[in-house]
Design a protein around this motif. Structure first.
Motif, PDB file in Angstrom:
ATOM      1  N   ALA A   1       9.221   1.367 -13.598  1.00  0.00           N
ATOM      2  CA  ALA A   1       9.207   2.670 -12.925  1.00  0.00           C
ATOM      3  C   ALA A   1       7.933   3.428 -13.271  1.00  0.00           C
ATOM      4  CB  ALA A   1      10.441   3.475 -13.320  1.00  0.00           C
ATOM      5  N   GLY A   2       7.547   3.401 -14.533  1.00  0.00           N
ATOM      6  CA  GLY A   2       6.318   4.088 -14.938  1.00  0.00           C
ATOM      7  C   GLY A   2       5.083   3.525 -14.270  1.00  0.00           C
ATOM      8  N   LEU A   3       5.067   2.205 -14.030  1.00  0.00           N
ATOM      9  CA  LEU A   3       3.913   1.579 -13.385  1.00  0.00           C
ATOM     10  C   LEU A   3       3.695   2.094 -11.961  1.00  0.00           C
ATOM     11  CD1 LEU A   3       4.286  -2.144 -14.532  1.00  0.00           C
ATOM     12  CD2 LEU A   3       2.505  -0.527 -15.222  1.00  0.00           C
ATOM     13  N   LEU A   4       4.730   2.630 -11.351  1.00  0.00           N
ATOM     14  CA  LEU A   4       4.602   3.133  -9.982  1.00  0.00           C
ATOM     15  C   LEU A   4       3.682   4.351  -9.895  1.00  0.00           C
ATOM     16  CD1 LEU A   4       8.327   2.844  -8.824  1.00  0.00           C
ATOM     17  CD2 LEU A   4       6.444   1.268  -8.345  1.00  0.00           C
ATOM     18  N   LEU A   5       3.410   4.976 -11.036  1.00  0.00           N
ATOM     19  CA  LEU A   5       2.464   6.101 -11.034  1.00  0.00           C
ATOM     20  C   LEU A   5       1.057   5.643 -10.658  1.00  0.00           C
ATOM     21  CD1 LEU A   5       3.564   7.952 -14.300  1.00  0.00           C
ATOM     22  CD2 LEU A   5       3.835   8.784 -11.944  1.00  0.00           C
TER      23      LEU A   5
ATOM     24  N   THR B   1      -0.811   7.549  -7.599  1.00  0.00           N
ATOM     25  CA  THR B   1      -1.968   8.373  -7.954  1.00  0.00           C
ATOM     26  C   THR B   1      -3.237   7.871  -7.260  1.00  0.00           C
ATOM     27  OG1 THR B   1      -0.977   8.807 -10.120  1.00  0.00           O
ATOM     28  CG2 THR B   1      -3.319   9.267  -9.879  1.00  0.00           C
ATOM     29  N   ALA B   2      -3.396   6.542  -7.201  1.00  0.00           N
ATOM     30  CA  ALA B   2      -4.578   5.976  -6.545  1.00  0.00           C
ATOM     31  C   ALA B   2      -4.609   6.323  -5.062  1.00  0.00           C
ATOM     32  CB  ALA B   2      -4.601   4.461  -6.740  1.00  0.00           C
ATOM     33  N   ALA B   3      -3.461   6.238  -4.399  1.00  0.00           N
ATOM     34  CA  ALA B   3      -3.406   6.591  -2.979  1.00  0.00           C
ATOM     35  C   ALA B   3      -3.734   8.070  -2.784  1.00  0.00           C
ATOM     36  CB  ALA B   3      -2.019   6.270  -2.417  1.00  0.00           C
ATOM     37  N   PHE B   4      -3.254   8.922  -3.678  1.00  0.00           N
ATOM     38  CA  PHE B   4      -3.562  10.358  -3.605  1.00  0.00           C
ATOM     39  C   PHE B   4      -5.068  10.584  -3.681  1.00  0.00           C
ATOM     40  CE2 PHE B   4      -4.164  14.594  -5.285  1.00  0.00           C
ATOM     41  CZ  PHE B   4      -3.209  15.354  -4.622  1.00  0.00           C
ATOM     42  N   ALA B   5      -5.753   9.773  -4.496  1.00  0.00           N
ATOM     43  CA  ALA B   5      -7.193   9.966  -4.709  1.00  0.00           C
ATOM     44  C   ALA B   5      -8.036   9.533  -3.514  1.00  0.00           C
ATOM     45  CB  ALA B   5      -7.631   9.205  -5.958  1.00  0.00           C
ATOM     46  N   VAL B   6      -7.631   8.468  -2.796  1.00  0.00           N
ATOM     47  CA  VAL B   6      -8.503   7.887  -1.753  1.00  0.00           C
ATOM     48  C   VAL B   6      -8.094   8.244  -0.332  1.00  0.00           C
ATOM     49  CG1 VAL B   6      -8.966   5.942  -3.283  1.00  0.00           C
ATOM     50  CG2 VAL B   6      -7.215   5.709  -1.494  1.00  0.00           C
ATOM     51  N   MET B   7      -6.934   8.888  -0.143  1.00  0.00           N
ATOM     52  CA  MET B   7      -6.421   9.102   1.208  1.00  0.00           C
ATOM     53  C   MET B   7      -7.160  10.231   1.909  1.00  0.00           C
ATOM     54  SD  MET B   7      -4.320   7.616   3.121  1.00  0.00           S
ATOM     55  CE  MET B   7      -3.913   7.915   4.832  1.00  0.00           C
ATOM     56  N   ARG B   8      -8.326   9.876   2.486  1.00  0.00           N
ATOM     57  CA  ARG B   8      -9.125  10.840   3.248  1.00  0.00           C
ATOM     58  C   ARG B   8     -10.086  10.073   4.149  1.00  0.00           C
ATOM     59  NH1 ARG B   8     -11.073  10.806  -1.996  1.00  0.00           N
ATOM     60  NH2 ARG B   8     -13.246  10.077  -2.228  1.00  0.00           N
ATOM     61  N   PRO B   9     -10.507  10.672   5.270  1.00  0.00           N
ATOM     62  CA  PRO B   9     -11.497  10.027   6.144  1.00  0.00           C
ATOM     63  C   PRO B   9     -12.790   9.759   5.377  1.00  0.00           C
ATOM     64  CG  PRO B   9     -10.467  11.882   7.260  1.00  0.00           C
ATOM     65  CD  PRO B   9     -10.039  11.957   5.828  1.00  0.00           C
ATOM     66  N   GLY B  10     -13.440   8.661   5.710  1.00  0.00           N
ATOM     67  CA  GLY B  10     -14.678   8.284   5.041  1.00  0.00           C
ATOM     68  C   GLY B  10     -14.486   7.240   3.960  1.00  0.00           C
ATOM     69  N   THR B  11     -13.256   7.041   3.522  1.00  0.00           N
ATOM     70  CA  THR B  11     -12.975   5.978   2.549  1.00  0.00           C
ATOM     71  C   THR B  11     -13.132   4.628   3.232  1.00  0.00           C
ATOM     72  OG1 THR B  11     -11.414   7.388   1.350  1.00  0.00           O
ATOM     73  CG2 THR B  11     -11.251   5.017   0.981  1.00  0.00           C
TER      74      THR B  11
ATOM     75  N   PRO C   1       6.600  13.221  -9.178  1.00  0.00           N
ATOM     76  CA  PRO C   1       7.662  13.603 -10.126  1.00  0.00           C
ATOM     77  C   PRO C   1       8.917  12.738 -10.010  1.00  0.00           C
ATOM     78  CG  PRO C   1       7.475  15.234  -8.375  1.00  0.00           C
ATOM     79  CD  PRO C   1       6.299  14.328  -8.230  1.00  0.00           C
ATOM     80  N   LEU C   2       9.175  12.182  -8.822  1.00  0.00           N
ATOM     81  CA  LEU C   2      10.340  11.311  -8.659  1.00  0.00           C
ATOM     82  C   LEU C   2      10.182  10.024  -9.465  1.00  0.00           C
ATOM     83  CD1 LEU C   2      11.054  11.710  -4.830  1.00  0.00           C
ATOM     84  CD2 LEU C   2      12.226  12.811  -6.751  1.00  0.00           C
ATOM     85  N   VAL C   3       8.960   9.503  -9.500  1.00  0.00           N
ATOM     86  CA  VAL C   3       8.686   8.311 -10.304  1.00  0.00           C
ATOM     87  C   VAL C   3       8.971   8.593 -11.777  1.00  0.00           C
ATOM     88  CG1 VAL C   3       6.851   6.787 -11.117  1.00  0.00           C
ATOM     89  CG2 VAL C   3       7.012   7.346  -8.679  1.00  0.00           C
TER      90      VAL C   3
END
Length: 472
Positions: A123-127, A131-141, A217-219
């Motif tokens: 479960a902890g590994l799901l962070l 988190t990585a998706a939160f960082a890269v999810m934008r146009p130009g990636t 927070p659910l993770v």
């Protein structure tokens, strides 16, 4: 008063005294566990097993949501992201592939770390992927970056294998269909839940990072609850021999083939449904989000029903008729796709989702029954037979789950090629129809045509074999 532990340094503990409570040592370990003993099960076993089942469902549910995260994120990725439909199908295929591969080591991690301990870790590994998706999810990636981050999300697919292996050890054979079906169904609901969450975010005018922020927070909550309230089973020892024996058994690979048809369909369609609606029928992201959650939701809810029906009527019988219904439904989808009938396509696709979920429950019920019947054919009885069945069925589940998930890769690649070649998903549905026909043939030939002892499957209560032909 607590009885003395039967565990020794020489090997796993023996069965507990009749009606004895599970014994514990540090780190929430249960030293003795015998769910096949009715007195033990009624006094203490059922309550403990169900508590672990509930928390296992929660963790697996979050794992499924993270695994299928990109089936939702691609709906947010408009022209400004510079990705073609083929790029998106390739992205979801990679995510599915990693999830399938992760299931093999996750299966054996339960025996190495303990079910409770590994649930906390996994479960902890799901962070990491969230988190990585939160960082890269934008146009130009770049597309390559999206592929890499998508691969990280694949670890969420491994949670299913460890969860099923863990819960398989907690429950007696007579309740495995229900328990495994509920565990898997509750996890599968993570697919429609994240799609519903995406619908709410899109409807409120939010972006993908809002969705990701909800899941962080659910993770953490899933990991903390597992640490506080789950248990490890000491008798479940790491046994590389079990993995080798399961890999050498032909039934492991036959069931893996059938699971490609059920779970492979479920997870493959879950990733692809929204993209097909957008690409073939011109639906907007919001329109697609309104529809994509319905099929996975029904497929998840009926999975325990498939397990319960298999408990009562036999897994092979339910699986056979389920594949027949999937084949008929896919034939209708070919017509709907050819005629570009959006309403018929959506309605029938939802039915196909539900059937895939039903088949998930019935096929997984077959696995412990197969190895329990093989134990009987070897002359084993009582706890010895139960231990043999748990040992091989637990080991085989990881392999079966991993190969079954590869069906999701095949479905997304088939859709990708079909759209590249024909501009629609029709060609892919024709291929799926042929595969379901093969599943019908294999189920009948191996598990219904032959007597149970030869086929290695259970005979449900009240359905003893006739002299000339066995029914399962």
């Amino acid at each position: 008063m607590t009885a003395p532990s039967t565990a020794t340094a020489a090997g796993p503990p023996g069965p507990p005294p009749e009606g004895a409570a599970p014994l514990r040592r540090g780190g929430r370990w249960i030293e003795t566990w015998d769910p096949e003993d009715p007195v033990f099960w009624e006094r203490t076993g059922r309550r403990t097993a169900r508590r672990n089942l509930l928390l296992s469902v929660l963790s697996e549910h979050i794992g499924f949501s993270v695994w299928t995260l990109w089936s939702v994120l691609v709906l947010f990725m408009g022209p400004e992201y510079g990705l073609t439909p083929a790029d998106k199908f390739l992205l979801t295929s990679v995510v599915t592939l990693v999830g399938a591969a992760a299931r093999v080591p996750y299966t054996f991690a339960v025996a190495v770390f303990g079910g409770r301990n590994w649930t906390v870790i996994s479960a902890g590994l799901l962070l990491i992927p969230t988190t990585a998706a939160f960082a890269v999810m934008r146009p130009g990636t770049s597309f390559g970056t999206f592929l890499l981050v998508g691969m990280l999300a694949g670890i969420g697919g491994g949670n299913f294998a460890s969860s099923m292996t863990n819960i398989n050890a907690f429950f007696p054979l007579r309740e495995k269909g229900w328990a495994l079906g509920l565990n898997a169904g509750g996890g599968n609901i993570g697919v429609p839940v994240i799609q519903l969450a995406a619908l709410a975010v899109i409807g409120a005018g939010g972006g993908p990072r809002v969705l990701l922020a909800v899941y962080l927070p659910l993770v953490v909550a899933a990991a903390v609850l597992a640490a506080l309230f789950m248990d490890n089973l000491a008798p479940v020892r790491n046994d590389t021999g079990a993995a080798e024996d399961a890999a050498r058994d032909g039934h492991t690979w036959i069931m893996a083939f059938l699971y490609v048809g059920t779970f492979g369909s479920f997870i493959g369609y879950a990733f692809a449904f929204g993209q097909v609606l957008q690409t073939q029928f011109g639906r907007t992201p919001l329109d697609a989000a309104y529809l994509t959650f319905i099929g996975p939701l029904l497929g998840s809810l009926v999975r325990p029903v498939g397990g319960r029906l298999a408990d009562r009527h036999g897994g092979a019988r339910i699986t056979l008729w389920n594949f027949a219904a999937m084949a008929v439904t896919t034939g209708v989808l070919v017509v709907a796709s050819t005629e570009r009938s959006s309403a018929l396509f959506v309605a029938v696709f939802v039915v196909l989702f539900a059937l895939s979920g039903l088949g998930n429950g019935s096929t997984y019920k077959m696995i412990p029954g197969i190895f329990q019947a093989k134990a009987a054919s070897l002359g084993l009885t009582g706890e010895e037979a139960a231990r043999y069945g748990r040992r091989l069925s637990g080991a085989s589940m990881g392999l079966i789950g991993a190969v079954g998930a590869l069906g999701g890769v095949g479905i997304n690649l088939a859709f990708r090629q079909s759209f590249l070649s024909y501009g629609s998903g029709t060609g892919a549905f024709v291929a799926f129809l042929g595969f379901y026909a093969a599943c019908i043939t294999v189920t009948w030939a191996v598990y219904l045509r032959r007597p149970p002892v030869r086929a290695g499957v259970e005979v449900p209560p009240g359905r003893e074999p006739r002299p000339a032909r066995a029914e399962v």
